[in-house]
Scaffold this motif. Structure first.
Motif, PDB file in Angstrom:
ATOM      1  N   PHE A  86       0.832  -1.207   0.000  1.00  0.00           N
ATOM      2  CA  PHE A  86       0.000   0.000   0.000  1.00  0.00           C
ATOM      3  C   PHE A  86       0.867   1.259   0.000  1.00  0.00           C
ATOM      4  O   PHE A  86       0.530   2.246  -0.661  1.00  0.00           O
ATOM      5  N   LEU A  87       1.973   1.220   0.716  1.00  0.00           N
ATOM      6  CA  LEU A  87       2.886   2.363   0.736  1.00  0.00           C
ATOM      7  C   LEU A  87       3.508   2.570  -0.646  1.00  0.00           C
ATOM      8  O   LEU A  87       3.668   3.701  -1.108  1.00  0.00           O
ATOM      9  N   ALA A  88       3.847   1.458  -1.311  1.00  0.00           N
ATOM     10  CA  ALA A  88       4.423   1.537  -2.655  1.00  0.00           C
ATOM     11  C   ALA A  88       3.441   2.135  -3.650  1.00  0.00           C
ATOM     12  O   ALA A  88       3.810   2.977  -4.476  1.00  0.00           O
ATOM     13  N   ARG A  89       2.165   1.722  -3.560  1.00  0.00           N
ATOM     14  CA  ARG A  89       1.153   2.257  -4.474  1.00  0.00           C
ATOM     15  C   ARG A  89       0.898   3.738  -4.186  1.00  0.00           C
ATOM     16  O   ARG A  89       0.678   4.522  -5.119  1.00  0.00           O
ATOM     17  N   ASN A  90       0.935   4.116  -2.919  1.00  0.00           N
ATOM     18  CA  ASN A  90       0.677   5.500  -2.546  1.00  0.00           C
ATOM     19  C   ASN A  90       1.821   6.422  -2.957  1.00  0.00           C
ATOM     20  O   ASN A  90       1.596   7.558  -3.405  1.00  0.00           O
ATOM     21  N   GLU A  91       3.061   5.902  -2.815  1.00  0.00           N
ATOM     22  CA  GLU A  91       4.238   6.715  -3.115  1.00  0.00           C
ATOM     23  C   GLU A  91       4.747   6.520  -4.543  1.00  0.00           C
ATOM     24  O   GLU A  91       5.658   7.229  -4.980  1.00  0.00           O
ATOM     25  N   GLY A  92       4.207   5.534  -5.232  1.00  0.00           N
ATOM     26  CA  GLY A  92       4.697   5.225  -6.574  1.00  0.00           C
ATOM     27  C   GLY A  92       6.117   4.697  -6.558  1.00  0.00           C
ATOM     28  O   GLY A  92       6.913   4.975  -7.463  1.00  0.00           O
ATOM     29  N   SER A  93       6.454   3.914  -5.533  1.00  0.00           N
ATOM     30  CA  SER A  93       7.822   3.414  -5.353  1.00  0.00           C
ATOM     31  C   SER A  93       7.974   2.001  -5.895  1.00  0.00           C
ATOM     32  O   SER A  93       7.365   1.057  -5.378  1.00  0.00           O
ATOM     33  N   SER A  94       8.800   1.852  -6.920  1.00  0.00           N
ATOM     34  CA  SER A  94       9.065   0.521  -7.479  1.00  0.00           C
ATOM     35  C   SER A  94       9.911  -0.307  -6.510  1.00  0.00           C
ATOM     36  O   SER A  94       9.802  -1.538  -6.475  1.00  0.00           O
ATOM     37  N   LEU A  95      10.740   0.370  -5.702  1.00  0.00           N
ATOM     38  CA  LEU A  95      11.564  -0.341  -4.721  1.00  0.00           C
ATOM     39  C   LEU A  95      10.682  -1.012  -3.663  1.00  0.00           C
ATOM     40  O   LEU A  95      10.847  -2.200  -3.364  1.00  0.00           O
ATOM     41  N   LEU A  96       9.739  -0.267  -3.098  1.00  0.00           N
ATOM     42  CA  LEU A  96       8.846  -0.828  -2.094  1.00  0.00           C
ATOM     43  C   LEU A  96       7.955  -1.913  -2.684  1.00  0.00           C
ATOM     44  O   LEU A  96       7.596  -2.874  -2.009  1.00  0.00           O
ATOM     45  N   LEU A  97       7.621  -1.758  -3.967  1.00  0.00           N
ATOM     46  CA  LEU A  97       6.818  -2.784  -4.630  1.00  0.00           C
ATOM     47  C   LEU A  97       7.615  -4.084  -4.738  1.00  0.00           C
ATOM     48  O   LEU A  97       7.070  -5.178  -4.550  1.00  0.00           O
ATOM     49  N   ALA A  98       8.918  -3.958  -5.028  1.00  0.00           N
ATOM     50  CA  ALA A  98       9.779  -5.140  -5.099  1.00  0.00           C
ATOM     51  C   ALA A  98       9.920  -5.796  -3.725  1.00  0.00           C
ATOM     52  O   ALA A  98       9.916  -7.024  -3.604  1.00  0.00           O
ATOM     53  N   VAL A  99      10.015  -4.976  -2.677  1.00  0.00           N
ATOM     54  CA  VAL A  99      10.092  -5.508  -1.313  1.00  0.00           C
ATOM     55  C   VAL A  99       8.797  -6.227  -0.962  1.00  0.00           C
ATOM     56  O   VAL A  99       8.804  -7.320  -0.376  1.00  0.00           O
TER      57      VAL A  99
END
Length: 236
Positions: A113-126
């Motif tokens: 959810f944090l990755a989708r909110n921030e648009g972070s590909s790194l957090l999405l990979a995590v």
């Protein structure tokens, strides 16, 4: 007497310090090792997810009154907590085994959810690593968490874990899978023969309702993680 009390308190403090150093030291070693391969930001996130998973086991074990050691990490193998006394029945073992994937899934979902909110590909990979890691741990074969959860349902479920483990090995060969297979082989063989080292009441103590409850949680968690791992992989 005062001297004795001081020594005992000092021993307790040293024991707690030793646990903190073991967990903190092995976590730092894992972060440094993973950072060489994947970068330090991903390494921090991945080790944090491992920590959440293991703390789920730790808290559950303490809730059931079991003596348990602090989490220990080994790079490219994972992490574990040491149960200093074994569960008295299969339901307790399933409860402790279930807590790790539940906590790990919650942590991975937070990253998602944090990755989708921030648009972070790194957090999405995590997040993907967390979903996949917890899904792998639910393969119904000991010593994985899935083996501990399904033991309360039926030991015969372990026989489904063997072909799944083989399929994962052919999909993504890894020395870790060979290690898991070697550790699981004796128990799977006993399940195949209908034999077990545990006393009969170890499994019989769980009611039909309890077995159904764990089966529902197990299947629901596997389904959710499979869907999330697939969808996040597509996003990446």
């Amino acid at each position: 007497m005062k001297t004795l009390i001081a020594l005992l308190l000092g021993g307790v403090k040293l024991a707690k310090l030793g646990k903190i150093m073991t967990t903190g030291g092995t976590m730092l070693l894992s972060v440094v090792t993973y950072a060489w391969v994947f970068g330090w930001r991903y390494a921090l996130g991945f080790v944090a997810l491992l920590f959440c998973h293991e703390m789920g086991h730790y808290v559950a074990a303490r809730q059931r009154g079991l003596k348990v050691g602090a989490p220990t990490f080994i790079p490219f193998v994972g992490a574990w907590i040491e149960l200093k006394e074994q569960p008295m029945n299969a339901e307790t073992e399933a409860y402790v085994g279930m807590a790790g994937p539940l906590a790990g899934t919650a942590a991975a979902l937070a990253c998602y959810f944090l990755a989708r909110n921030e648009g972070s590909s790194l957090l999405l990979a995590v997040a993907y690593s967390g979903f996949f890691l917890n899904l792998f741990n639910l393969i119904p074969i000991p010593p994985l968490d899935g083996g501990r959860m399904t033991a309360v349902i039926s030991r015969k479920v372990w026989l489904l874990g063997a072909p799944l483990l083989i399929a994962v090995f052919f999909w993504r060969p890894s020395p870790l899978l060979i290690l898991v297979a070697l550790l699981a082989a004796p128990q799977v063989w006993r399940a195949l023969k209908g034999d077990d080292a545990m006393p009969p009441d170890y499994y019989a103590s769980a009611s039909a309702g309890t077995r159904a409850e764990y089966a529902f949680i197990y299947l629901g968690l596997v389904t959710f993680l499979a869907v999330m791992a697939h969808d996040v992989h597509e996003m990446i």
